[in-house]
Write a protein that holds these residues in place. Structure first.
Motif, PDB file in Angstrom:
ATOM      1  N   THR A 144       0.843  -1.206   0.082  1.00 30.71           N
ATOM      2  CA  THR A 144      -0.043  -0.121  -0.103  1.00 30.71           C
ATOM      3  C   THR A 144       0.973   1.350  -0.121  1.00 30.71           C
ATOM      4  N   HIS A 145       2.136   1.065  -0.260  1.00 31.80           N
ATOM      5  CA  HIS A 145       3.022   2.452  -0.306  1.00 31.80           C
ATOM      6  C   HIS A 145       2.350   3.324  -1.322  1.00 31.80           C
ATOM      7  N   PRO A 146       2.200   4.699  -0.715  1.00 28.31           N
ATOM      8  CA  PRO A 146       1.872   5.592  -1.878  1.00 28.31           C
ATOM      9  C   PRO A 146       2.656   5.724  -3.098  1.00 28.31           C
ATOM     10  N   LEU A 147       4.006   5.447  -3.151  1.00 28.20           N
ATOM     11  CA  LEU A 147       4.620   5.701  -4.205  1.00 28.20           C
ATOM     12  C   LEU A 147       5.050   4.504  -4.834  1.00 28.20           C
ATOM     13  N   ARG A 148       4.129   3.343  -4.615  1.00 25.24           N
ATOM     14  CA  ARG A 148       4.537   1.929  -5.513  1.00 25.24           C
ATOM     15  C   ARG A 148       3.994   2.133  -6.756  1.00 25.24           C
ATOM     16  N   PRO A 149       4.509   1.927  -7.863  1.00 25.89           N
ATOM     17  CA  PRO A 149       3.673   1.911  -9.177  1.00 25.89           C
ATOM     18  C   PRO A 149       2.860   0.833  -9.337  1.00 25.89           C
ATOM     19  N   ALA A 150       1.837   1.089  -9.980  1.00 22.76           N
ATOM     20  CA  ALA A 150       0.753   0.116 -10.361  1.00 22.76           C
ATOM     21  C   ALA A 150       1.141  -1.099 -10.947  1.00 22.76           C
ATOM     22  N   ASP A 151       2.450  -0.998 -11.905  1.00 23.33           N
ATOM     23  CA  ASP A 151       2.947  -1.981 -12.572  1.00 23.33           C
ATOM     24  C   ASP A 151       4.230  -2.587 -12.014  1.00 23.33           C
ATOM     25  N   TYR A 152       4.489  -2.191 -10.708  1.00 21.45           N
ATOM     26  CA  TYR A 152       5.705  -2.762 -10.243  1.00 21.45           C
ATOM     27  C   TYR A 152       5.846  -4.246  -9.849  1.00 21.45           C
ATOM     28  N   GLN A 153       7.051  -4.775 -10.599  1.00 23.99           N
ATOM     29  CA  GLN A 153       7.174  -6.217 -10.349  1.00 23.99           C
ATOM     30  C   GLN A 153       8.360  -6.764  -9.617  1.00 23.99           C
ATOM     31  N   PRO A 154       7.914  -7.244  -8.444  1.00 21.12           N
ATOM     32  CA  PRO A 154       9.336  -7.468  -7.453  1.00 21.12           C
ATOM     33  C   PRO A 154      10.236  -8.337  -8.178  1.00 21.12           C
ATOM     34  N   LEU A 155      11.554  -8.378  -7.803  1.00 25.36           N
ATOM     35  CA  LEU A 155      12.500  -9.326  -8.354  1.00 25.36           C
ATOM     36  C   LEU A 155      12.501 -10.585  -7.825  1.00 25.36           C
ATOM     37  N   ASP A 156      11.549 -10.922  -6.807  1.00 30.76           N
ATOM     38  CA  ASP A 156      11.663 -12.263  -6.197  1.00 30.76           C
ATOM     39  C   ASP A 156      11.806 -13.357  -7.309  1.00 30.76           C
ATOM     40  N   ARG A 157      11.284 -13.499  -8.104  1.00 32.85           N
ATOM     41  CA  ARG A 157      11.408 -14.928  -9.099  1.00 32.85           C
ATOM     42  C   ARG A 157      12.567 -14.728  -9.870  1.00 32.85           C
ATOM     43  N   PHE A 158      13.380 -13.534 -10.302  1.00 36.91           N
ATOM     44  CA  PHE A 158      14.438 -13.481 -10.717  1.00 36.91           C
ATOM     45  C   PHE A 158      15.677 -14.111  -9.735  1.00 36.91           C
ATOM     46  N   TRP A 159      15.413 -13.622  -8.428  1.00 34.53           N
ATOM     47  CA  TRP A 159      16.203 -14.266  -7.346  1.00 34.53           C
ATOM     48  C   TRP A 159      16.046 -15.594  -7.114  1.00 34.53           C
ATOM     49  N   GLN A 160      15.014 -16.092  -7.167  1.00 33.18           N
ATOM     50  CA  GLN A 160      14.887 -17.526  -7.077  1.00 33.18           C
ATOM     51  C   GLN A 160      15.290 -18.483  -8.127  1.00 33.18           C
ATOM     52  N   LYS A 161      15.323 -17.890  -9.218  1.00 32.67           N
ATOM     53  CA  LYS A 161      15.838 -18.808 -10.363  1.00 32.67           C
ATOM     54  C   LYS A 161      17.491 -18.599 -10.342  1.00 32.67           C
ATOM     55  N   ARG A 162      18.075 -17.658  -9.396  1.00 32.78           N
ATOM     56  CA  ARG A 162      19.506 -17.731  -9.138  1.00 32.78           C
ATOM     57  C   ARG A 162      19.836 -18.736  -8.151  1.00 32.78           C
ATOM     58  N   GLY A 163      18.958 -19.311  -7.539  1.00 36.71           N
ATOM     59  CA  GLY A 163      19.212 -20.070  -6.538  1.00 36.71           C
ATOM     60  C   GLY A 163      18.851 -19.623  -5.134  1.00 36.71           C
ATOM     61  N   PHE A 164      18.485 -18.610  -4.957  1.00 35.75           N
ATOM     62  CA  PHE A 164      18.390 -17.757  -3.586  1.00 35.75           C
ATOM     63  C   PHE A 164      16.923 -17.989  -3.056  1.00 35.75           C
ATOM     64  N   THR A 165      16.666 -17.988  -1.732  1.00 34.30           N
ATOM     65  CA  THR A 165      15.675 -18.119  -1.172  1.00 34.30           C
ATOM     66  C   THR A 165      15.624 -17.070   0.161  1.00 34.30           C
ATOM     67  N   GLN A 166      14.551 -16.625   0.510  1.00 30.03           N
ATOM     68  CA  GLN A 166      14.410 -15.670   1.536  1.00 30.03           C
ATOM     69  C   GLN A 166      14.801 -16.576   3.122  1.00 30.03           C
ATOM     70  N   ALA A 167      15.785 -15.808   3.700  1.00 35.66           N
ATOM     71  CA  ALA A 167      16.366 -16.606   4.780  1.00 35.66           C
ATOM     72  C   ALA A 167      15.465 -16.211   6.044  1.00 35.66           C
ATOM     73  N   GLY A 168      14.500 -17.026   6.597  1.00 33.41           N
ATOM     74  CA  GLY A 168      13.720 -16.994   7.443  1.00 33.41           C
ATOM     75  C   GLY A 168      14.593 -16.356   8.830  1.00 33.41           C
ATOM     76  N   GLY A 169      14.050 -15.142   9.287  1.00 36.95           N
ATOM     77  CA  GLY A 169      14.510 -14.758  10.666  1.00 36.95           C
ATOM     78  C   GLY A 169      15.788 -14.003  10.393  1.00 36.95           C
ATOM     79  N   LEU A 170      16.302 -13.861   9.277  1.00 32.37           N
ATOM     80  CA  LEU A 170      17.413 -12.913   8.865  1.00 32.37           C
ATOM     81  C   LEU A 170      17.138 -11.820   8.323  1.00 32.37           C
ATOM     82  N   THR A 171      16.779 -10.585   9.115  1.00 34.25           N
ATOM     83  CA  THR A 171      16.546  -9.307   8.732  1.00 34.25           C
ATOM     84  C   THR A 171      17.424  -8.126   9.422  1.00 34.25           C
ATOM     85  N   THR A 172      17.316  -7.326   9.078  1.00 34.74           N
ATOM     86  CA  THR A 172      18.153  -6.054   9.527  1.00 34.74           C
ATOM     87  C   THR A 172      17.136  -4.679   9.340  1.00 34.74           C
ATOM     88  N   GLU A 173      17.761  -3.459   9.714  1.00 36.96           N
ATOM     89  CA  GLU A 173      17.149  -2.338   9.303  1.00 36.96           C
ATOM     90  C   GLU A 173      18.326  -1.586   8.889  1.00 36.96           C
TER      91      GLU A 173
END
Length: 202
Positions: free
Chosen positions: A145-174
């Motif tokens: 719902t971010h006000p500056l998010r473009p309507a056609d925005y496509q995140p890169l998750d699928r690209f990263w997954q094709k490179r063999g990466f997955t989200q690391a559960g519990g590993l976050t920062t700021e």
């Protein structure tokens, strides 16, 4: 169009590209989801880390002499505390992790396989320069719902997954920077992605 080249640079050989890479980072990261209100002085200081760090690399994409893309990486042990701490707290051996920091590419050059080459080149560098078991990077988390998010925005998750990466559960920062629509810096949540170092040729 001139010949497109993608090459790795380290140390003093990188110095010549710092102004162009700094300008490109400010241009590309100004778009969603980073919305980064760039600063040339900060960028030059930040990129100097890659000149000075023995294990760092910057992959430069050029169309003739024009820098159209750049991708950075360095051992996680050489990164700042915000990026090391989640792994240290989770018990990972930080000296066994290579951090694929950031990639920027002018929009007109996207979809040509340059992003894939950026990952391949950084992995090859990590394999040649250290004994790493893991690769990681992190990505900013923005609400849908971010006000500056473009309507056609496509995140890169699928690209990263094709490179063999997955989200690391519990590993976050700021990490903090100034958004284009904000008067000052604010902390942003960042999610790490990981993969094991691939064996053999890519």
């Amino acid at each position: 169009m001139a010949e497109l080249t993608i090459e790795r640079y380290r140390g003093a050989a990188l110095q010549q590209f710092i102004p162009a890479v700094a300008a490109l980072r400010i241009e590309v990261f100004r778009a969603f989801p980073y919305l980064y209100e760039g600063n040339e002085a900060y960028e030059a200081e930040y990129l100097q880390t890659y000149v000075d760090s023995p294990g760092a690399v910057v992959v430069i994409a050029r169309d003739g002499e024009q820098v159209v893309g750049a991708s950075t990486g360095l051992p996680l042990a050489a990164e700042c505390e915000e990026f090391r701490r989640p792994f240290e707290e989770a018990g990972y051996p930080v000296d066994k992790i290579f951090y694929c920091a950031e990639s920027v590419l002018q929009p007109s050059y996207r979809g040509r396989g340059i992003g894939v080459a950026f990952f391949d080149q950084r992995i090859a560098h990590a394999r040649e320069t250290g004994d790493f078991d893991w690769l990681t990077f992190c990505a900013v988390q923005r609400p849908e719902t971010h006000p500056l998010r473009p309507a056609d925005y496509q995140p890169l998750d699928r690209f990263w997954q094709k490179r063999g990466f997955t989200q690391a559960g519990g590993l976050t920062t700021e990490f903090s920077w100034q958004d284009v629509d904000q008067p000052e810096e604010t902390a942003k949540p960042m999610q790490f992605w990981m993969r094991q170092m691939p064996a053999g040729d890519l």
